[in-house]
Design a protein around this motif. Structure first.
Motif, PDB file in Angstrom:
ATOM      1  N   ALA A   1       4.312   8.053   6.237  1.00  0.00           N
ATOM      2  CA  ALA A   1       5.043   8.155   7.502  1.00  0.00           C
ATOM      3  C   ALA A   1       4.515   7.157   8.519  1.00  0.00           C
ATOM      4  CB  ALA A   1       4.927   9.579   8.046  1.00  0.00           C
ATOM      5  N   ILE A   2       3.201   6.975   8.554  1.00  0.00           N
ATOM      6  CA  ILE A   2       2.588   6.034   9.491  1.00  0.00           C
ATOM      7  C   ILE A   2       3.057   4.607   9.200  1.00  0.00           C
ATOM      8  CG2 ILE A   2       0.409   4.961  10.188  1.00  0.00           C
ATOM      9  CD1 ILE A   2      -0.897   7.730   9.781  1.00  0.00           C
ATOM     10  N   ILE A   3       3.016   4.219   7.926  1.00  0.00           N
ATOM     11  CA  ILE A   3       3.450   2.867   7.552  1.00  0.00           C
ATOM     12  C   ILE A   3       4.937   2.695   7.834  1.00  0.00           C
ATOM     13  CG2 ILE A   3       3.694   1.239   5.632  1.00  0.00           C
ATOM     14  CD1 ILE A   3       1.165   2.531   4.399  1.00  0.00           C
ATOM     15  N   GLY A   4       5.719   3.773   7.593  1.00  0.00           N
ATOM     16  CA  GLY A   4       7.151   3.709   7.856  1.00  0.00           C
ATOM     17  C   GLY A   4       7.477   3.541   9.334  1.00  0.00           C
ATOM     18  N   SER A   5       6.532   3.920  10.211  1.00  0.00           N
ATOM     19  CA  SER A   5       6.729   3.806  11.657  1.00  0.00           C
ATOM     20  C   SER A   5       6.342   2.426  12.189  1.00  0.00           C
ATOM     21  CB  SER A   5       5.906   4.882  12.367  1.00  0.00           C
ATOM     22  OG  SER A   5       6.129   4.888  13.750  1.00  0.00           O
ATOM     23  N   MET A   6       5.801   1.578  11.321  1.00  0.00           N
ATOM     24  CA  MET A   6       5.392   0.236  11.744  1.00  0.00           C
ATOM     25  C   MET A   6       6.556  -0.755  11.663  1.00  0.00           C
ATOM     26  SD  MET A   6       1.721  -0.107   9.776  1.00  0.00           S
ATOM     27  CE  MET A   6       0.365   1.013  10.091  1.00  0.00           C
ATOM     28  N   THR A   7       6.431  -1.838  12.402  1.00  0.00           N
ATOM     29  CA  THR A   7       7.413  -2.923  12.310  1.00  0.00           C
ATOM     30  C   THR A   7       7.095  -3.761  11.064  1.00  0.00           C
ATOM     31  OG1 THR A   7       6.073  -4.491  13.560  1.00  0.00           O
ATOM     32  CG2 THR A   7       7.529  -3.023  14.823  1.00  0.00           C
TER      33      THR A   7
ATOM     34  N   LEU B   1      -1.301  11.809   1.878  1.00  0.00           N
ATOM     35  CA  LEU B   1      -0.501  10.722   1.338  1.00  0.00           C
ATOM     36  C   LEU B   1       0.847  10.635   2.057  1.00  0.00           C
ATOM     37  CD1 LEU B   1      -1.159  10.992  -2.507  1.00  0.00           C
ATOM     38  CD2 LEU B   1      -2.389   9.675  -0.789  1.00  0.00           C
ATOM     39  N   LYS B   2       1.463  11.788   2.307  1.00  0.00           N
ATOM     40  CA  LYS B   2       2.740  11.795   3.039  1.00  0.00           C
ATOM     41  C   LYS B   2       2.541  11.283   4.462  1.00  0.00           C
ATOM     42  CE  LYS B   2       4.712  15.723   0.505  1.00  0.00           C
ATOM     43  NZ  LYS B   2       5.098  17.149   0.582  1.00  0.00           N
TER      44      LYS B   2
ATOM     45  N   LYS C   1      -8.420   1.830   8.352  1.00  0.00           N
ATOM     46  CA  LYS C   1      -9.783   1.690   7.828  1.00  0.00           C
ATOM     47  C   LYS C   1      -9.776   1.736   6.305  1.00  0.00           C
ATOM     48  CE  LYS C   1     -14.377   3.811   7.936  1.00  0.00           C
ATOM     49  NZ  LYS C   1     -15.206   4.947   8.466  1.00  0.00           N
ATOM     50  N   GLN C   2      -8.998   2.673   5.757  1.00  0.00           N
ATOM     51  CA  GLN C   2      -8.948   2.793   4.300  1.00  0.00           C
ATOM     52  C   GLN C   2      -8.302   1.563   3.681  1.00  0.00           C
ATOM     53  OE1 GLN C   2      -7.891   6.634   2.866  1.00  0.00           O
ATOM     54  NE2 GLN C   2      -7.105   5.849   0.941  1.00  0.00           N
ATOM     55  N   TYR C   3      -7.258   1.041   4.331  1.00  0.00           N
ATOM     56  CA  TYR C   3      -6.596  -0.174   3.849  1.00  0.00           C
ATOM     57  C   TYR C   3      -7.567  -1.353   3.862  1.00  0.00           C
ATOM     58  CZ  TYR C   3      -3.632  -4.339   4.045  1.00  0.00           C
ATOM     59  OH  TYR C   3      -3.081  -5.586   3.827  1.00  0.00           O
TER      60      TYR C   3
ATOM     61  N   PHE D   1       0.838  -1.192   0.000  1.00  0.00           N
ATOM     62  CA  PHE D   1       0.000   0.000   0.000  1.00  0.00           C
ATOM     63  C   PHE D   1       0.881   1.255   0.000  1.00  0.00           C
ATOM     64  CE2 PHE D   1      -3.342   2.618   2.463  1.00  0.00           C
ATOM     65  CZ  PHE D   1      -3.954   3.013   1.286  1.00  0.00           C
ATOM     66  N   ALA D   2       1.962   1.239   0.786  1.00  0.00           N
ATOM     67  CA  ALA D   2       2.885   2.376   0.828  1.00  0.00           C
ATOM     68  C   ALA D   2       3.550   2.597  -0.530  1.00  0.00           C
ATOM     69  CB  ALA D   2       3.954   2.146   1.898  1.00  0.00           C
ATOM     70  N   THR D   3       3.904   1.493  -1.196  1.00  0.00           N
ATOM     71  CA  THR D   3       4.502   1.589  -2.537  1.00  0.00           C
ATOM     72  C   THR D   3       3.539   2.250  -3.514  1.00  0.00           C
ATOM     73  OG1 THR D   3       5.814  -0.408  -2.155  1.00  0.00           O
ATOM     74  CG2 THR D   3       5.493   0.262  -4.444  1.00  0.00           C
ATOM     75  N   GLN D   4       2.266   1.870  -3.429  1.00  0.00           N
ATOM     76  CA  GLN D   4       1.261   2.456  -4.300  1.00  0.00           C
ATOM     77  C   GLN D   4       1.079   3.947  -4.024  1.00  0.00           C
ATOM     78  OE1 GLN D   4      -0.721   0.588  -6.863  1.00  0.00           O
ATOM     79  NE2 GLN D   4       1.248  -0.370  -6.480  1.00  0.00           N
ATOM     80  N   LEU D   5       1.125   4.334  -2.758  1.00  0.00           N
ATOM     81  CA  LEU D   5       0.989   5.745  -2.394  1.00  0.00           C
ATOM     82  C   LEU D   5       2.134   6.567  -2.979  1.00  0.00           C
ATOM     83  CD1 LEU D   5      -0.120   5.553   1.363  1.00  0.00           C
ATOM     84  CD2 LEU D   5      -1.553   6.072  -0.619  1.00  0.00           C
TER      85      LEU D   5
END
Length: 418
Positions: free
Chosen positions: A347-353, A342-343, A387-389, A302-306
């Motif tokens: 950032a949120i996904i980048g903060s995940m493990t 989008l940014k 939720k969007q995911y 999903f992050a790649t698509q963003l």
């Protein structure tokens, strides 16, 4: 910047399509509204008068009035006339048979020449060419430094010295571009607050010495009708081949038919496809399609698509190209913030493990708080992303089920394509 005009015109034509049968009075009333919309958009009144007369002559013909879809016919007439008004067909800059192709930018100070020079160089760079820039603006403070900085960011060489005469800079740049095998050579010339004979004489000297293949006038799109006056003066004094309009979101080739469709809220699917092809790697697209089929689409994907979506340009501009959105009116509330959202999501996904990206179901309350803190966002933002995911995953599942049903249907009905 066309949003207001698009909204006005689409509203007019939506009402026109609502009539089961059109009368001459209906059409006249609609065209009066179109006339007002164009005048308020700062279109020259003579151009508006001629345009409306041509549309009226065709729109009240028997082919339209007796049609089963008269409203659609009127819109088509307007669209066709608008294409003609915008130039009929697009034209590309022809490359010289013997490089370098020399492109000279002219215009008033503050029109955006230096930025446009860099954008134009980037445009050619994406096409696999090897452009070179030259700054002939020895008057504006830091003009050359600005172009050097932009060139450095793009990896494009920039020539020009403050102590050298503009015509000499351009002539030397042409010689060096030829020696190094670089093309096109883009010349960024100096502007003035207004057109004066001293500036025009300098431009004539540059044109004589550098022998450019194309002279492009850079004009601020926000100047409205004054742009026509500026173009006429430059053309008479120096001679121009085309115009670059700045502050139109992005630098892209001008296609009258596509712009007409966007103005009328019909979208621009061809430009959208071209943007996607230039941004998305084919192998990545195939891999993503496989993951969607196998329902293994993760938050990392999903992050790649963003990222790919953001690299295509402003989200509002992208949505304008999709007919159903009509000027981005149909944007989901979650995406109203365009790039900022989008940014934030990235950032949120980048903060995940790694585990959380692959298995979002494990993200409980404490994890959400940690992710929000690590990404500089709020827990509500994390909840919104998840939720969007989830909605996206559900939509993909629905598409897969539909594909499966269509497969069975194809097996049962031999006349369907296989």
């Amino acid at each position: 910047m066309l949003d207001s005009l698009t909204a006005r015109l689409t509203g007019i034509f939506d009402r026109l399509r609502g009539f089961g049968r059109l009368t001459e009075e209906n059409i006249q009333e609609a065209l009066r509204e179109v006339r007002v919309a164009l005048l308020e958009a700062d279109v020259n009144f003579k151009v508006v008068k001629s345009f409306i007369e041509r549309v009226r002559a065709k729109a009240i013909g028997q082919d339209v009035l007796t049609s089963l879809t008269p409203g659609q016919h009127v819109v088509k007439v307007v669209r066709d006339e608008l294409v003609e008004l915008l130039g009929g067909s697009g034209h590309r800059l022809a490359m010289a048979p013997h490089p370098p192709t020399v492109i000279m930018l002219v215009g008033l100070q503050g029109s955006g020449k230096t930025t446009s020079a860099a954008k134009l160089a980037r445009h050619f760079q994406k096409q696999g060419q090897h452009p070179i820039l030259a700054s002939a603006d020895v008057y504006r403070p830091a003009a050359m430094e600005q172009l050097r900085r932009l060139g450095k960011e793009l990896g494009i060489p920039v020539l020009g010295e403050e102590s050298t005469k503009p015509a000499d800079i351009c002539r030397a740049a042409r010689d060096e571009a030829a020696q190094r095998g670089l093309s096109p050579l883009i010349l960024d010339t100096a502007g003035r607050l207004h057109i004066d004979e001293e500036m025009l004489e300098e431009l004539r000297a540059i044109k004589k010495d550098a022998s450019p293949h194309h002279v492009l006038l850079v004009v601020d799109a926000m100047t409205g009708q004054d742009a026509v006056t500026v173009a006429e003066k430059f053309n008479a004094a120096v001679g121009i081949d085309a115009v670059v309009l700045t502050k139109m979101d992005a630098l892209e080739p001008f296609h009258p038919d596509r712009l007409a469709q966007r103005i009328l809220g019909m979208g621009d699917v061809l430009s959208l496809v071209e943007k996607a092809q230039a941004t998305v790697d084919a192998s990545q697209a195939e891999e993503m399609a496989r993951k969607i089929r196998e329902e293994s689409f993760s938050l990392e994907d999903f992050a790649t698509q963003l990222k790919q979506l953001r690299s295509m340009g402003p989200l509002g501009q992208i949505m304008e190209m999709i007919p159903m959105f009509k000027g981005a009116k149909g944007l989901p509330k979650e995406l109203k913030g365009e790039e900022q959202d989008l940014k934030r999501f990235e950032a949120i996904i980048g903060s995940m493990t790694p585990d959380e990206r692959q298995k979002p179901a494990i993200i409980n309350g404490s994890r959400r708080s940690r992710i929000a803190k690590g990404s500089g966002t709020q827990v509500a933002d994390v909840n919104r992303l998840l939720k969007q995911y989830a909605q996206l995953k559900q939509m993909m599942k629905g598409l897969k089920q539909m594909e499966g049903r269509m497969g069975k249907l194809k097996g049962a009905l031999p006349f369907l394509p296989r």
